[in-house]
Design a protein around this motif. Structure first.
Motif, mmCIF file in Angstrom:
data_model
loop_
_atom_site.group_PDB
_atom_site.id
_atom_site.type_symbol
_atom_site.label_atom_id
_atom_site.label_comp_id
_atom_site.label_asym_id
_atom_site.label_seq_id
_atom_site.Cartn_x
_atom_site.Cartn_y
_atom_site.Cartn_z
ATOM 1 N N UNK A 251 0.244 1.639 -5.437
ATOM 2 C CA UNK A 251 0.436 2.827 -6.256
ATOM 3 C C UNK A 251 -0.228 4.059 -5.692
ATOM 4 N N UNK A 252 -1.154 4.617 -6.469
ATOM 5 C CA UNK A 252 -1.808 5.870 -6.083
ATOM 6 C C UNK A 252 -2.693 5.702 -4.857
ATOM 7 N N UNK A 253 -2.959 4.445 -4.463
ATOM 8 C CA UNK A 253 -3.850 4.204 -3.323
ATOM 9 C C UNK A 253 -3.093 4.131 -2.002
ATOM 10 N N UNK A 254 -1.787 4.438 -2.028
ATOM 11 C CA UNK A 254 -0.996 4.298 -0.814
ATOM 12 C C UNK A 254 -1.562 5.072 0.360
ATOM 13 N N UNK A 255 -2.180 6.207 0.083
ATOM 14 C CA UNK A 255 -2.690 7.033 1.175
ATOM 15 C C UNK A 255 -3.784 6.346 1.965
ATOM 16 N N UNK A 256 -4.420 5.334 1.386
ATOM 17 C CA UNK A 256 -5.454 4.613 2.142
ATOM 18 C C UNK A 256 -5.395 3.115 1.884
ATOM 19 N N UNK A 257 -4.163 2.645 1.681
ATOM 20 C CA UNK A 257 -3.932 1.216 1.502
ATOM 21 C C UNK A 257 -2.913 0.703 2.500
ATOM 22 N N UNK A 258 -2.121 -0.280 2.089
ATOM 23 C CA UNK A 258 -1.061 -0.810 2.938
ATOM 24 C C UNK A 258 0.275 -0.637 2.235
ATOM 25 N N UNK A 259 1.343 -0.560 3.008
ATOM 26 C CA UNK A 259 2.682 -0.337 2.494
ATOM 27 C C UNK A 259 3.618 -1.407 3.033
ATOM 28 N N UNK A 260 4.719 -1.629 2.311
ATOM 29 C CA UNK A 260 5.735 -2.567 2.778
ATOM 30 C C UNK A 260 7.017 -1.812 3.065
ATOM 31 N N UNK A 262 9.649 -3.400 5.138
ATOM 32 C CA UNK A 262 10.236 -4.454 5.956
ATOM 33 C C UNK A 262 9.162 -5.347 6.552
ATOM 34 N N UNK A 263 7.954 -4.820 6.635
ATOM 35 C CA UNK A 263 6.756 -5.556 7.017
ATOM 36 C C UNK A 263 5.576 -4.765 6.463
ATOM 37 N N UNK A 264 4.426 -5.395 6.390
ATOM 38 C CA UNK A 264 3.241 -4.740 5.856
ATOM 39 C C UNK A 264 2.575 -3.914 6.949
ATOM 40 N N UNK A 265 2.281 -2.652 6.627
ATOM 41 C CA UNK A 265 1.617 -1.761 7.589
ATOM 42 C C UNK A 265 0.548 -0.959 6.859
ATOM 43 N N UNK A 266 -0.556 -0.651 7.531
ATOM 44 C CA UNK A 266 -1.554 0.238 6.923
ATOM 45 C C UNK A 266 -1.020 1.662 6.892
ATOM 46 N N UNK A 267 -1.433 2.406 5.889
ATOM 47 C CA UNK A 267 -1.108 3.821 5.891
ATOM 48 C C UNK A 267 -1.770 4.450 7.119
ATOM 49 N N UNK A 268 -1.054 5.352 7.775
ATOM 50 C CA UNK A 268 -1.555 5.966 9.003
ATOM 51 C C UNK A 268 -2.937 6.583 8.776
ATOM 52 N N UNK A 269 -3.861 6.224 9.620
ATOM 53 C CA UNK A 269 -5.225 6.725 9.513
ATOM 54 C C UNK A 269 -6.135 5.851 8.683
ATOM 55 N N UNK A 270 -5.569 4.842 8.020
ATOM 56 C CA UNK A 270 -6.370 3.976 7.141
ATOM 57 C C UNK A 270 -6.503 2.557 7.673
#
Length: 411
Positions: A251-260, A262-270
């Motif tokens: 949710x709101x933590x996407x800027x410093x969490x992980x995203x999906x 097609x595969x799991x990736x860290x938010x850039x810089x995090x």
């Protein structure tokens, strides 16, 4: 001779009252090209000539025009992007349908050059313009060839062949430290300010064990989820807890969490920030992936204190230079030189470690323990494991928005 040429029409015996073409050839053979005819139509035509005596027509001939040629769709392959060890984003553009609507379009790909729809393909709903498709589950360290395609009644059109190379799957490594065995007084004394009633003291003897030097990062947990082929729902059907999500929506933590995507990736810089919103099951599975386990609550506090016995492993106070927490609300009479908190996670290892080399045991993010939450024993224990059942699991260490009292060693 005053005039010569051709007359034609869709009925026999055409005359100059029908269509005609004036050539005015003085004598001999003559010819012309007629344009604008209808497809699949029978035409009758005759040569004609005019002089002072009148008009005369040559022998009538016929011809049938052909059907309009079916033009293939026009499609373009665009260079693939977001290439990882197991996923890729394919890109293309349908420029024109041709003379027949496109029935199917997408990408064909494979390990050999010039892939066709007889190889592996992925299809999308036909539409003019740019289009994309995500491939998942492809092989690492492999070269793939890809072409966009579009199929209509006229046939199949292919875009230019392009290729991409998948990199090697990132290796998952966790730096571990040896924690020596020993005894300590777990909990807090009744004189400790802002203590909770559940922090009763007892002596715990702990056997030597290992613990991660740092909190687990976004990068590490994303690699783990991808290795286990965990999808967007966060569940691992091959794991020990197949119906439980290992990671919760950020949710709101996407800027410093992980995203999906097609595969799991860290938010850039995090990449080096600690992972957020991991369930207890996710923490368990991560540890189990290495043949390890979560620490018991007693092991966690023992490791956090690292031989100390005051409120924090830094002493009676912990400052904004020593941990990531709510600096506006330090513990008791302690003072911070900066009261404007980061209000987010920070890169692991940014603050000084404790005496045993462990980082972020206070603040940044909470850390899961193996134990159920429950009352402490009142007599000395060896390697205590907590209650045998309960409703909540223990978290320790406090997090970035927490006040100073909440990140104490005993809390």
């Amino acid at each position: 001779m005053k005039e010569s040429g051709f007359v034609w029409g869709v009925k026999p015996n055409p005359t100059k009252l029908d269509s005609f073409y004036n050539i005015n050839a003085p004598s001999g053979a003559f010819s012309t090209q007629i344009k604008g005819l209808s497809p699949l139509t029978t035409y009758y035509f005759r040569a004609y000539a005019v002089n002072s005596a009148g008009i005369s027509y040559g022998n009538e001939k016929t011809f049938i025009t052909l059907g309009v040629a079916q033009m293939l769709p026009i499609i373009k392959t665009i260079m693939p992007t977001d290439v990882t060890a197991s996923t890729v984003k394919l890109n293309g553009e349908l420029i024109s349908n041709g003379t027949s609507p496109v029935l199917e379009m997408g990408f064909c790909y494979g390990l050999n050059s010039i892939p066709t729809v007889l190889d592996i393909k992925t299809a999308i709903s036909p539409r003019i313009g740019n289009f994309t498709a995500f491939l998942i589950g492809i092989n690492e360290k492999t070269k793939y060839y890809v072409r966009a395609f579009a199929r209509s009644n006229a046939g199949i059109a292919y875009g230019e062949e392009l290729s991409f190379q998948t990199p090697e799957e990132p290796k998952l490594a966790v730096e571990m430290l040896n924690i020596p065995g020993g005894s300590f007084l777990m909990g807090s004394p009744t004189t400790e300010a802002k203590r909770d009633a559940d922090e009763g003291q007892y002596t715990a003897t702990i056997s030597a064990f290992e613990m991660s030097k740092y909190e687990i990062t976004n990068e590490q947990f994303a690699i783990f989820l991808n290795l286990r082929k965990v999808g967007s729902d966060g569940k691992d059907p091959t794991g020990k807890y197949p119906i439980n999500s290992l990671v919760l929506p950020t949710g709101a933590f996407n800027d410093w969490g992980i995203l999906y995507n097609g595969r799991w990736v860290p938010h850039t810089g995090s990449e080096k920030r600690p992972i957020l919103r991991v369930s207890w099951y996710g923490a368990k599975e991560f540890a189990r992936h290495f043949g390890g386990r979560l620490p018991t609550e007693a092991e966690w506090e023992y490791a956090c204190r690292a031989g100390t016995s005051q409120e924090f492993n830094t002493g009676k106070c912990i400052s904004n230079m020593q941990a990531n927490y709510n600096w506006k609300d330090p513990y008791e009479t302690c003072v911070n030189t900066n009261t404007v908190s980061v209000n987010a996670t920070e890169k692991v290892g940014l603050y000084p470690p404790n005496n045993w080399g462990l980082y972020d045991m206070h603040g940044n993010v909470n850390e899961w323990c193996e134990d159920w939450y429950g009352a402490y024993p009142t007599t000395p224990q060896v390697d205590p494991k907590g209650p045998s059942s309960g409703t909540d699991r223990v978290v320790r260490g406090g997090s970035y928005p927490d006040s100073g009292w909440f990140i104490r060693s005993a809390s």
